[in-house]
Design an enzyme around this catalytic site. Structure first.
Site, PDB file in Angstrom:
ATOM      1  N   ASP A  54       0.112  -7.546   1.339  1.00 18.40           N
ATOM      2  CA  ASP A  54       0.544  -6.164   1.515  1.00 18.40           C
ATOM      3  C   ASP A  54       2.062  -6.050   1.584  1.00 18.40           C
ATOM      4  O   ASP A  54       2.608  -5.308   2.394  1.00 18.40           O
ATOM      5  CB  ASP A  54      -0.086  -5.548   2.767  1.00 18.40           C
ATOM      6  N   GLY A 112     -10.862 -23.613  -5.592  1.00 20.81           N
ATOM      7  CA  GLY A 112     -12.052 -23.226  -6.330  1.00 20.81           C
ATOM      8  C   GLY A 112     -13.335 -23.393  -5.541  1.00 20.81           C
ATOM      9  O   GLY A 112     -14.265 -24.058  -6.012  1.00 20.81           O
ATOM     10  N   HIS A 163       0.814  -1.219   0.000  1.00 26.75           N
ATOM     11  CA  HIS A 163       0.000   0.000   0.000  1.00 26.75           C
ATOM     12  C   HIS A 163       0.846   1.267   0.000  1.00 26.75           C
ATOM     13  O   HIS A 163       0.344   2.348  -0.297  1.00 26.75           O
ATOM     14  CB  HIS A 163      -0.986   0.006   1.174  1.00 26.75           C
ATOM     15  N   GLY A 178       3.094   6.578   8.486  1.00 26.66           N
ATOM     16  CA  GLY A 178       4.413   6.660   7.889  1.00 26.66           C
ATOM     17  C   GLY A 178       5.312   5.522   8.291  1.00 26.66           C
ATOM     18  O   GLY A 178       6.393   5.341   7.729  1.00 26.66           O
ATOM     19  N   ASN A 179       4.893   4.717   9.275  1.00 29.93           N
ATOM     20  CA  ASN A 179       5.685   3.563   9.709  1.00 29.93           C
ATOM     21  C   ASN A 179       5.474   2.330   8.832  1.00 29.93           C
ATOM     22  O   ASN A 179       6.217   1.347   8.937  1.00 29.93           O
ATOM     23  CB  ASN A 179       5.361   3.186  11.155  1.00 29.93           C
ATOM     24  N   SER A 180       4.447   2.342   7.983  1.00 31.86           N
ATOM     25  CA  SER A 180       4.142   1.158   7.165  1.00 31.86           C
ATOM     26  C   SER A 180       5.356   0.716   6.349  1.00 31.86           C
ATOM     27  O   SER A 180       6.013   1.529   5.706  1.00 31.86           O
ATOM     28  CB  SER A 180       2.996   1.462   6.211  1.00 31.86           C
ATOM     29  N   ILE A 199     -15.930 -20.301   0.810  1.00 31.45           N
ATOM     30  CA  ILE A 199     -16.088 -20.937   2.117  1.00 31.45           C
ATOM     31  C   ILE A 199     -16.404 -19.889   3.170  1.00 31.45           C
ATOM     32  O   ILE A 199     -16.143 -18.699   2.990  1.00 31.45           O
ATOM     33  CB  ILE A 199     -14.804 -21.705   2.510  1.00 31.45           C
TER      34      ILE A 199
END
Length: 507
Positions: free
Chosen positions: A162, A290, A132, A232-234, A293
């Protein structure tokens, strides 16, 4: 961002108009830092012995000095749809004017500048961060601790976990290793380094609060930490007390979007596996069965007579997919895979995703209350964007209210049911192969009404029975009552998808 039941917001630790990330990193270190033991300190003329609790360092300075050179700050320039920006609570003022040129009917975009974090994992310039942070990036620059600013390019990214890998040119960069064998225990110290609010080179410390946090991500068993991480730590790392990376910071929980000491990191073993695949091939290949669930809730378990057992309930099958070819059926409950217990839909998704295309998976299934083993040959999971489109399905029974409910139609569980004929197929826009008992009306005060069933729903399964006509629902209800159950599980087909709903039975 996704809302929790408590009202707390789970969101990316981002700063900027649209995106941001944590940054941290460090040099390769050996397990010799900050070992516990008595620390002797002489104050004035009196000798005082101070022994901190085992594992509690007096300072994290040595760790920070060793690992912080591998931490980078990441600056991203992109163009973001103004429509998307409106969904970001309290985003900063926009810079520049909207790009309203000839966009072929597309929504106008806005230049977005955001910041995040990352860290070197090799001496030749590979950097780990969050997906992100760099999503939609048009220009990426990384700032090193020594002040150098370098352009970076995206090697690969994976929205499902991510994670993303960047590359800068050059050699001899300080780097750190993932630690995926000696995990800290809950309660052990950890330190996070990153670029909160664009400040850069910032360290915070705390403890591991929990493992295995499921916050709505199908592929990540998050580590919860209380080391403060902010916007900003991501993308930055969390270290143990030896300076080894045990996680990649990704999200925070907060009622306001600011840090309250609840952060979530992607575990090192998963991060290492994903980043290695991205570096080698630029993409991630996952196993696939496929099937749609859902979790077996206590109410569903009771309606199926499963007691306290858990598992993953099969709702829908992809036509021609591995599960359908192997004989898996809608209504099956998967309780194990290759000898490992399956306790939730998320757990099954993760286990299947770890398989390789062509690998045979041994599913332990409860079908009509009896154990069954089904062998599936794993396929290749399509991109998440394609799966999201497929889940919208076709509109084979649009919920249109009937003109009236004929008196001769049976009334079951607070619902008026009818059979399918050519008239009802046209009336409710159902596909030619649709089958089941059609809901013509629902008593709003019944449990079916409270559970959200509505006219136009198609009951395709009731308890252990596949439903072809209203009489099948009546028979299934009568059978469930004889068995002493207080509820029955109904398979409902709506808008091209099957969902399972436990309905209480009166009398």
């Amino acid at each position: 961002m996704a809302s929790l039941k408590s009202g707390i917001i789970i969101g990316v630790a981002a700063v900027g108009v649209a995106f941001a990330a944590l940054a941290a990193g460090g040099l390769r270190v050996t397990p010799n830092a900050m070992s516990a033991g008595p620390l002797q300190t002489r104050l004035a003329s009196t000798a005082t012995i101070f022994s901190p609790p085992p594992g509690a360092p007096l300072s994290f300075a040595d760790i920070f000095d060793r690992v912080s050179p591998a931490v980078v700050s990441i600056d991203v320039v992109s163009h973001v749809s103004l429509r998307d920006l409106q969904g970001i609570p309290g985003f900063p003022g926009l810079q520049g004017a909207p790009d309203n040129g000839d966009d072929g009917g597309q929504p106008p975009t806005q230049k977005a500048e955001s910041q995040g974090s990352g860290f070197f994992i090799s001496s030749d310039g590979y950097i780990v961060t969050n997906n992100h942070v760099i999503s939609h990036a048009e220009d990426i620059k990384v700032t090193l601790k020594d002040g150098r600013i370098l352009p970076a390019r995206v090697i690969g990214h994976d929205s499902a976990t991510d994670l993303a890998v960047l590359k800068v040119e050059g050699h001899n960069y300080p780097f750190v290793d993932f630690e995926n064998s000696a995990k800290p225990r809950v309660g052990d110290w950890v330190i996070a380094i990153g670029n909160p609010l664009g400040l850069g080179d910032t360290a915070t410390a705390g403890i591991v609060s929990a493992y295995g946090r499921d916050i709505g991500d199908s592929f990540v068993d998050f580590i919860q930490i209380d080391a403060p991480i902010n916007l900003g730590n991501s993308g930055g790392p969390t270290f143990d007390t030896y300076g080894r990376v045990i996680g990649v910071n990704s999200q925070i929980a907060s009622p306001s979007g600011g840090s309250i000491g609840i952060g979530f990191a992607i575990p090192a073993d998963l991060a290492q596996n994903v980043t290695q695949q991205l570096i080698s091939s630029g993409k991630i290949v996952r196993g696939y069965m496929g099937a749609s669930i859902e979790n077996v809730t206590p109410a569903i378990a009771e309606s199926l007579g499963m007691g306290s057992r858990k598992g993953a309930l099969v709702a829908d099958l992809t036509p021609g997919g591995p599960a359908e070819k192997a004989g898996v059926k809608s209504g099956d409950v998967v309780v194990g895979l290759d000898g490992q217990p399956v306790n939730s839909a998320t757990e099954l998704t993760r286990l299947v995703a770890q398989s390789h295309a062509g690998q045979v998976l041994h599913l332990a299934i409860l079908r009509d209350g009896k154990p069954v083993t089904v062998d599936i040959r794993s396929g290749v999971r399509p991109p998440e964007e394609q799966l999201a489109l497929n889940q919208n399905g076709g509109d084979d029974n649009a919920p249109v209210a009937p003109d009236s409910a004929p008196a001769d139609h049976p009334h079951v569980l607070g619902m008026t049911l009818g059979a399918i004929d050519e008239s009802t197929r046209r009336r409710f826009s159902m596909s030619p192969d649709a089958h089941g008992a059609l809901v013509l009306g629902v008593n709003g005060s019944s449990d079916a009404g409270e559970q959200g069933l509505q006219a136009g729903d198609l009951i395709v399964r009731a308890g252990d029975l596949s439903v072809a006509q209203p009489r099948d629902v009546e028979l299934a209800v009568a059978t469930a009552k004889k068995e002493g159950r207080t509820s029955i599980l109904l398979g409902i087909r709506r808008a091209g998808r099957t969902i399972f709903v436990p309905i209480k039975m009166d009398g």
